[in-house]
Scaffold this active site. Sequence first.
Site, PDB file in Angstrom:
ATOM      1  N   CYS A 137     -49.895  47.882  59.275  1.00 11.94           N
ATOM      2  CA  CYS A 137     -51.147  48.135  59.986  1.00 11.94           C
ATOM      3  C   CYS A 137     -51.256  47.095  61.086  1.00 11.94           C
ATOM      4  CB  CYS A 137     -52.338  48.097  59.026  1.00 11.94           C
ATOM      5  SG  CYS A 137     -52.501  46.560  58.106  1.00 11.94           S
ATOM      6  N   HIS A 139     -32.697  22.800  61.538  1.00  9.98           N
ATOM      7  CA  HIS A 139     -32.005  24.066  61.835  1.00  9.98           C
ATOM      8  C   HIS A 139     -30.530  23.765  62.062  1.00  9.98           C
ATOM      9  CE1 HIS A 139     -30.922  27.855  63.719  1.00  9.98           C
ATOM     10  NE2 HIS A 139     -32.105  28.345  63.410  1.00  9.98           N
TER      11      HIS A 139
END
Length: 625
Positions: free
Chosen positions: A27, A545
């Site tokens: 939605c 990372h």
Amino acid sequence: MSKNSEIAAKVLDLVGGKENVQSVVHCATRLRFVLNDEGKADTESLKADSDVIQVVQSGGQYQVVIGSHVSDVYQELMGLANFNGENANAEAKKGNPLNQLVDVISSIFTPFLGAMAGAGVLKGFLTLALTLGWTTDTSGLYTVLFSVADGLFTYLPVILAFTAAQKFKTNPYLAVALGMALVHPSITAAAGAGLEMNFLGIPIILGATGYTSSVIPIILAVYVQSFVERFFKKVVPSFLQIIVVPLLVFLVMAPVTFIAIGPLGTIFGNWLGSAYNGIYGISPILAGIVMGGLWQVFVMFGMHWGFVPIMMVNLGQGADSLMPMLLPAVLAQGGAALAVFFMTKSVKLKGLALSSTVTSIFGITEPTVYGVTLPLKKPFIAACIAGAVGGAFVGFQQVSNYSFGLVSLLSLPGFIPQDTKDMSGLVMAAVGTAIAFVLAFILTYVLRFDDPAEASEAAVTPAATPTGTKKLERFVLTSPLEGKIVPLNDVPDPVFSSGALGKGVAVEPIVGELYAPADGEITTLFPTGHAVGLTSTEGAEILMHIGMDTVSLEGEGFEKMVKQGDKVKKGDLLIRFDIEKIKAAGLPVITPVVVTNANDYLDVLDMNQTEILSGEEFLTIVPNE
């Protein structure tokens, strides 16, 4: 791999993998999963993930709140597998009747909710333009735009047929044909003329307007079609099915739909509308208090979908009094969030509160509720009280809506009736909404809340110095890697080099081991093992990372030594990784280490090193004075 694709892969892994997903839709802000086994989902890890606003288990759905970019994440998710097709034969999820009903309604309406809201807002603005004399109903501009705005609602059964067919696992094109039959001009004309019709002597009841803009008849028809089609597929030889099955479905469903299902659906829809209107007729003020005060609670648990058919039925009968009472509830959350913006000392919360205020104006309250008011508790209570007051005012004024749309300020023109062009409803709804917004703002100031910035400050504030003043102490992170120090702006990725993700440095590692740079908790751990997020005990959010674009290795060469949610000590081994395998894939192994909530601190300073050993001090975090 893009950020959205990383989020999609991560969410899919944490909900139990694609084999655990029966279906998924989205939605405005949520991925709405139907899982085979919700127990297999790692709910706590999802809630702790920085890319997930909240997780809600309600209505037979496992709802992962992502935010306004959910449609992009959904597209990436669907690229991983065709969930709504692969598991078409999965057993329907069991639950209590209310949960099953909510699941059916949300699954059918969610796919085209945006289109329906956009058309509704356009229709409202066209009415406003007529009212103010900006155009006429005979102009080409009005005719073209109105055909788009009104066409979706006129032929609503056609769209509902398609999404209902997906939900009930039946042929969508046969369903669409049924929907087209219900709104065919010959049927609509016969209904409008009041003609008496029969099918082989059995009377056909069409009503005054036929089935244009209807909701329940086509949903019931497609549900019955799903059983009829499955039956014929069992008895018709496979080499004849492509022609014979559709033919038999049409021969059965056409008369059944018009003789039985259509009239029954209309009666049921009218009953729903009458039941609500009966309650509303007893006390519009009480209806406004209940709906305005509890609407966000209904949204949190996905129960708001149960009110969609009522609103649609009311609109089919000319006007809806329910939706106007919800507008104060939505904007009240924005008023509370704006108060938080002025009251909090947290830079991060300020930014979230301000952006959430804006999104609530446009009817998107999940970021506001889950990110600001609900975690702080009292602002949420203040907004619910204000929503009840504003809803009571709108109910007292008996404001009606004449065009479907998302509950937002853009809905206001829809409160103008097309025939009389009376703007009093728009004005009264605006007044009720303003009351709710301002009252939520004031109540938040009165009730106050525990500011996370003040709690964080207390946690890092040592005992009083001899002068009686308190002083915040800086703290140091140790290097998670051994290798060469590289300035962050030299990282070959603009997201890191620009500092968009935070301040820090990068390391060109020479040993494939990543260690914890501080005591804390693993709050993010990608399934591939290429990135780790740690929140230190002091509150610093640290992202490490390993390499660039290494998510494309899909975990090859990475060994996770911890899991999300683990408490770790400084120097604990987090990840082992194969440097040569990363380089052989043609990927940089340079590893950024950034403090993603650096804006909460005065500064993040490196120590001007060129080489570093794991465990050496290498970043100093300076708190705000």
